[in-house]
Design a protein around this motif. Structure first.
Motif, PDB file in Angstrom:
ATOM      1  N   LEU A  31       8.359   8.104  11.427  1.00 39.55           N
ATOM      2  CA  LEU A  31       8.676   7.982   9.999  1.00 39.55           C
ATOM      3  C   LEU A  31       8.607   9.342   9.321  1.00 39.55           C
ATOM      4  O   LEU A  31       9.523   9.750   8.604  1.00 39.55           O
ATOM      5  N   VAL A  32       7.490  10.029   9.523  1.00 39.85           N
ATOM      6  CA  VAL A  32       7.272  11.313   8.849  1.00 39.85           C
ATOM      7  C   VAL A  32       8.307  12.345   9.279  1.00 39.85           C
ATOM      8  O   VAL A  32       8.754  13.171   8.484  1.00 39.85           O
ATOM      9  N   LEU A  89       0.850  -1.191   0.000  1.00 38.60           N
ATOM     10  CA  LEU A  89       0.000   0.000   0.000  1.00 38.60           C
ATOM     11  C   LEU A  89       0.884   1.239   0.000  1.00 38.60           C
ATOM     12  O   LEU A  89       1.942   1.258   0.632  1.00 38.60           O
ATOM     13  N   LEU A  90       0.434   2.270  -0.691  1.00 38.97           N
ATOM     14  CA  LEU A  90       1.024   3.596  -0.571  1.00 38.97           C
ATOM     15  C   LEU A  90       0.021   4.460   0.182  1.00 38.97           C
ATOM     16  O   LEU A  90      -1.155   4.529  -0.185  1.00 38.97           O
ATOM     17  N   ILE A  91       0.505   5.108   1.229  1.00 34.40           N
ATOM     18  CA  ILE A  91      -0.370   5.832   2.158  1.00 34.40           C
ATOM     19  C   ILE A  91       0.007   7.310   2.175  1.00 34.40           C
ATOM     20  O   ILE A  91       1.186   7.656   2.348  1.00 34.40           O
ATOM     21  N   ARG A 134       5.581  12.589  -1.097  1.00 34.38           N
ATOM     22  CA  ARG A 134       5.940  11.175  -1.051  1.00 34.38           C
ATOM     23  C   ARG A 134       5.027  10.431  -0.094  1.00 34.38           C
ATOM     24  O   ARG A 134       4.592  10.969   0.927  1.00 34.38           O
ATOM     25  N   PRO A 135       4.726   9.188  -0.420  1.00 37.41           N
ATOM     26  CA  PRO A 135       3.827   8.410   0.421  1.00 37.41           C
ATOM     27  C   PRO A 135       4.587   7.559   1.424  1.00 37.41           C
ATOM     28  O   PRO A 135       5.792   7.318   1.291  1.00 37.41           O
ATOM     29  N   ILE A 136       3.872   7.100   2.423  1.00 32.67           N
ATOM     30  CA  ILE A 136       4.362   6.042   3.297  1.00 32.67           C
ATOM     31  C   ILE A 136       4.134   4.719   2.577  1.00 32.67           C
ATOM     32  O   ILE A 136       3.054   4.477   2.025  1.00 32.67           O
ATOM     33  N   VAL A 137       5.143   3.876   2.547  1.00 33.13           N
ATOM     34  CA  VAL A 137       5.029   2.565   1.903  1.00 33.13           C
ATOM     35  C   VAL A 137       4.775   1.522   2.978  1.00 33.13           C
ATOM     36  O   VAL A 137       5.528   1.426   3.955  1.00 33.13           O
ATOM     37  N   TYR A 165       9.321   5.344   4.689  1.00 35.35           N
ATOM     38  CA  TYR A 165       8.991   6.673   4.140  1.00 35.35           C
ATOM     39  C   TYR A 165      10.139   7.103   3.230  1.00 35.35           C
ATOM     40  O   TYR A 165      10.937   7.971   3.595  1.00 35.35           O
ATOM     41  N   PRO A 166      10.243   6.474   2.049  1.00 33.63           N
ATOM     42  CA  PRO A 166      11.397   6.745   1.177  1.00 33.63           C
ATOM     43  C   PRO A 166      11.398   8.165   0.648  1.00 33.63           C
ATOM     44  O   PRO A 166      10.346   8.778   0.451  1.00 33.63           O
ATOM     45  N   LYS A 167      12.583   8.670   0.407  1.00 32.12           N
ATOM     46  CA  LYS A 167      12.730  10.015  -0.136  1.00 32.12           C
ATOM     47  C   LYS A 167      12.298  10.037  -1.592  1.00 32.12           C
ATOM     48  O   LYS A 167      12.420   9.052  -2.316  1.00 32.12           O
TER      49      LYS A 167
END
Length: 340
Positions: free
Chosen positions: A199-200, A147-149, A238-241, A229-231
């Protein structure tokens, strides 16, 4: 270069524009072409001016384009060229077909009707889309859910086939009707916010959480949820993965392992009791306790018969009940003892 009578824009602006621009008259002849248009199709300006616009179309497109051009001249209006569902290409001088998007605008210059065409090379965009599509297909064959959040409201912006299979929800339902909070059975909104906050804020790069994931039908499934939380380049949003692993099989395997370990431990205790100088009742009590550890039962009794009577020789229980030494044939003792 660009006659003032066009009054379209500054000549320098048109010449430096990233898109190609053409001006075509009612007969379909090219009257003007900017620098980017020349680069796109590989023709110098001298070889474009005065030529029919069909020069820049493939053989397959030319016949239909003649009909479309006639219809456009009869009813000129701003619109994209061609069927929006079909691919449009510009034919370069060497025969290469360049995928393009073309917007048509009717203009009037000195009482004459012309068509102003803005031509955008979409080769790079299609290449990126093809690469993304290949990535999506690869992700859809993975059993794990991905999921991308969106970090601001925890809405789901992408879900792979694995996530749909795990939840029993369609990808469309996941994207349009659910957030990560809806799927995480054990989390309140505040707790989930606390979870993703490191993460954020980039305090941590990733974290893993065991939780239960909601399904459309049936009980929730135990999952291992890894969040990262990739750059992203160019400071893009950018989303949370979220990588979701169904760990039902792993939990069952761990429970079976624990059960076997308890059994081996109980058998070892029984063996040790039989070798030691302990009473028969102590050995039987060890056996009863071992059986209780392996069975989904409340009580285990070791019973012997003597002179037609049943006696409880040893007992293990998950309650305080103890019938050791009691004659079980006595009316009411068994039922009364187990219900108290």
């Amino acid at each position: 270069m660009w006659p003032d009578v066009l009054r379209l824009a500054s000549p320098d602006l048109l010449e430096s524009a990233p898109d190609g621009y053409l001006v075509v008259d009612r007969t379909g002849r090219i009257r003007l072409a900017n620098r980017q248009m020349q680069r796109m199709v590989g023709y110098p300006r001298s070889e474009l001016i005065g030529q029919k616009i069909e020069l820049l179309l493939s053989e397959e497109q030319r016949g239909q384009h003649l009909l479309d051009r006639t219809d456009f001249i009869a009813e000129p209006r701003q619109r994209p060229m061609g069927d929006p569902r079909a691919r449009v290409s510009a034919r370069s001088k060497d025969g290469t077909l360049v995928p393009v998007e073309i917007s048509l605008n009717p203009i009037e210059i000195a009482g004459e009707q012309y068509v102003f065409a803005a031509v955008r090379d979409i080769s790079q965009r299609l290449s990126i889309e093809a690469e993304l599509d290949a990535i999506r297909r690869s992700l859809d064959v993975i059993d794990h859910g991905i999921l991308l959040i969106a970090p601001d409201d925890l809405t789901i912006t992408y879900a792979n086939a694995g996530a749909a299979y795990q939840t029993g929800l369609s990808v469309t339902e996941l994207l349009e009707q659910h957030t990560l909070l809806d799927l995480c059975v054990e989390f309140s909104q505040s707790r989930l916010r606390q979870l993703v906050a490191p993460l954020v804020s980039e305090t941590v790069q990733s974290l893993t959480q065991m939780t239960l994931f909601r399904r459309r039908h049936g009980d929730p499934i135990p999952v291992e949820m890894t969040l990262s939380y990739p750059k992203a380049p160019d400071a893009q949003p950018r989303p949370i993965v979220a990588l979701i692993r169904n760990i039902s099989d792993r939990i069952r395997a761990e429970r079976e392992r624990d059960r076997r370990e308890r059994l081996l431990g109980s058998l070892a205790a029984i063996r040790q009791s039989t070798l030691a100088e302990v009473s028969v009742e102590a050995v039987l009590a060890e056996a009863a306790q071992a059986a209780l550890n392996q069975l989904d039962a409340q009580h285990v009794l070791v019973v012997s018969a003597s002179s037609g009577q049943l006696w409880c020789r040893a007992m293990a229980s998950r309650t305080s009940v103890d019938l050791t030494g009691i004659e079980l044939n006595r009316v009411g003792i068994l039922d009364q003892s187990f219900t108290n």
